[in-house]
Design an enzyme around this catalytic site. Sequence first.
Site, PDB file in Angstrom:
ATOM      1  CE1 TYR A  32      -4.352   0.377  -0.545  1.00 33.82           C
ATOM      2  CE2 TYR A  32      -3.923   2.382   0.676  1.00 33.82           C
ATOM      3  CZ  TYR A  32      -4.726   1.637  -0.154  1.00 33.82           C
ATOM      4  OH  TYR A  32      -5.917   2.160  -0.594  1.00 33.82           O
ATOM      5  CG  HIS A  37       6.252   2.716   1.239  1.00 30.93           C
ATOM      6  ND1 HIS A  37       4.919   3.008   1.379  1.00 30.93           N
ATOM      7  CD2 HIS A  37       6.584   1.936   2.300  1.00 30.93           C
ATOM      8  CE1 HIS A  37       4.440   2.436   2.463  1.00 30.93           C
ATOM      9  NE2 HIS A  37       5.436   1.781   3.054  1.00 30.93           N
ATOM     10  CD  GLN A  61       5.448  -5.957  11.008  1.00 35.82           C
ATOM     11  OE1 GLN A  61       6.315  -6.558  10.366  1.00 35.82           O
ATOM     12  NE2 GLN A  61       5.364  -4.640  10.963  1.00 35.82           N
ATOM     13  CD  GLU A 148      15.678   9.932   9.552  1.00 39.49           C
ATOM     14  OE1 GLU A 148      15.080  11.033   9.535  1.00 39.49           O
ATOM     15  OE2 GLU A 148      16.905   9.819   9.409  1.00 39.49           O
ATOM     16  CE  LYS A 184       2.884  12.187   1.060  1.00 35.10           C
ATOM     17  NZ  LYS A 184       1.935  12.350  -0.015  1.00 35.10           N
ATOM     18  CB  SER A 185       0.902   6.546   7.852  1.00 35.28           C
ATOM     19  OG  SER A 185       0.419   5.310   8.345  1.00 35.28           O
ATOM     20  CB  SER A 186      -0.200   2.102   4.666  1.00 38.47           C
ATOM     21  OG  SER A 186       1.029   2.073   3.985  1.00 38.47           O
ATOM     22  NE  ARG A 187      -1.641   0.362  11.251  1.00 42.02           N
ATOM     23  CZ  ARG A 187      -0.461  -0.253  11.412  1.00 42.02           C
ATOM     24  NH1 ARG A 187       0.661   0.443  11.367  1.00 42.02           N
ATOM     25  NH2 ARG A 187      -0.398  -1.560  11.600  1.00 42.02           N
TER      26      ARG A 187
HETATM   27  O1  PAF Z   1       7.890  -0.803   8.298  1.00 38.13           O
HETATM   28  C1  PAF Z   1       7.267  -1.748   7.780  1.00 38.13           C
HETATM   29  O2  PAF Z   1       6.521  -1.596   6.807  1.00 38.13           O
HETATM   30  C2  PAF Z   1       7.426  -3.134   8.372  1.00 38.13           C
HETATM   31  O3  PAF Z   1       7.538  -3.079   9.751  1.00 38.13           O
HETATM   32  C3  PAF Z   1       8.585  -3.946   7.754  1.00 38.13           C
HETATM   33  C4  PAF Z   1       9.920  -3.303   8.051  1.00 38.13           C
HETATM   34  C5  PAF Z   1       8.395  -4.047   6.250  1.00 38.13           C
HETATM   35  C6  PAF Z   1       8.607  -5.348   8.343  1.00 38.13           C
HETATM   36  O4  PAF Z   1       7.421  -6.037   8.082  1.00 38.13           O
END
Ligand code: PAF
Length: 288
Positions: A32, A37, A61, A148, A184-187
């Site tokens: 996403y 990214h 995770q 970061e 920016k964040s996917s969430r």
């Molecule tokens: O930052 C992320 O998107 C995730 O924590 C990672 C580093 C891809 C590990 O699943």
Amino acid sequence: MKIVETIAEVRAQVKQWRQEGLTVGFVPTMGYLHEGHLSLIERARRENDRVAVSIFVNPTQFGPNEDLASYPRDLEHDAALCEGVGTDLIFHPEPAEMYPEGFCSYVDMDVLTQELCGLSRPVHFRGVCTVVSKLFHIVQPDRAYFGEKDAQQLAVIKRMVQDLNMDLEVIGCPIVREEDGLAKSSRNTYLSPEERRAALVLSRSIAEGRKLAESGETDAEKLVQAMRAVIAEEPLARIDYVKVVDLLTMQQISRLDRPFLAAMAVYIGKTRLIDNFMMETGGAGTCC
Ligand code: PAF
């Protein structure tokens, strides 16, 4: 650009690149993708001959009550974005490829994971360390790139690479923000229009903390209180934590007399967002 789903295919491709004497940059993601990214991929593109990106929503995770099932996914869109910034290889495994039947080995860490997000998300960093170390073994990159915005994750991964003698360089890249300041964040896609407006309280609070630190404040508690006060003005915001920690150890500090991280996690409605700023030299030094 190739998209592969198996570890064997990644290994075969990387082996070929190695035989050609090429360097490999790696950007692990959960997909996403957004400009944050893409900034990592672009940097990897500039600094390496070949770029691999992983897209894998890593189940280990996420805690039992977290958003694993609803985490946004869109491989087609991600692949188009990756191709646009010069990615050579996407690794998009199924969970069973990464965690086959009987899987029971994990990478875990003390100290750095026992503060900030590690307190509210107890299994999170074990999952991150495990999947990232697996990905590093699979891709064997020269350099890996992390944002970061996830400052604790970056510190944890740097420490893991050092402690476990992994042979690669971990590179942190600056937070990318929307024009109005929201990191920016996917969430961010979870936010309603009203929550999206309320979410600006995070970057406002970060700006307030940064201003105070740059003006020479050395009392960490004063910084925290000033940042909390900004968030308290927003009725839709609920603080998980606002803390100031040593940039390397992630342990709380009372004086801003060393490189530090001022970090927060704040719920806007049901969505938990994070933001931070770092200063490399302690109070009144340069921000990064
Ligand atoms: O930052 C992320 O998107 C995730 O924590 C990672 C580093 C891809 C590990 O699943």
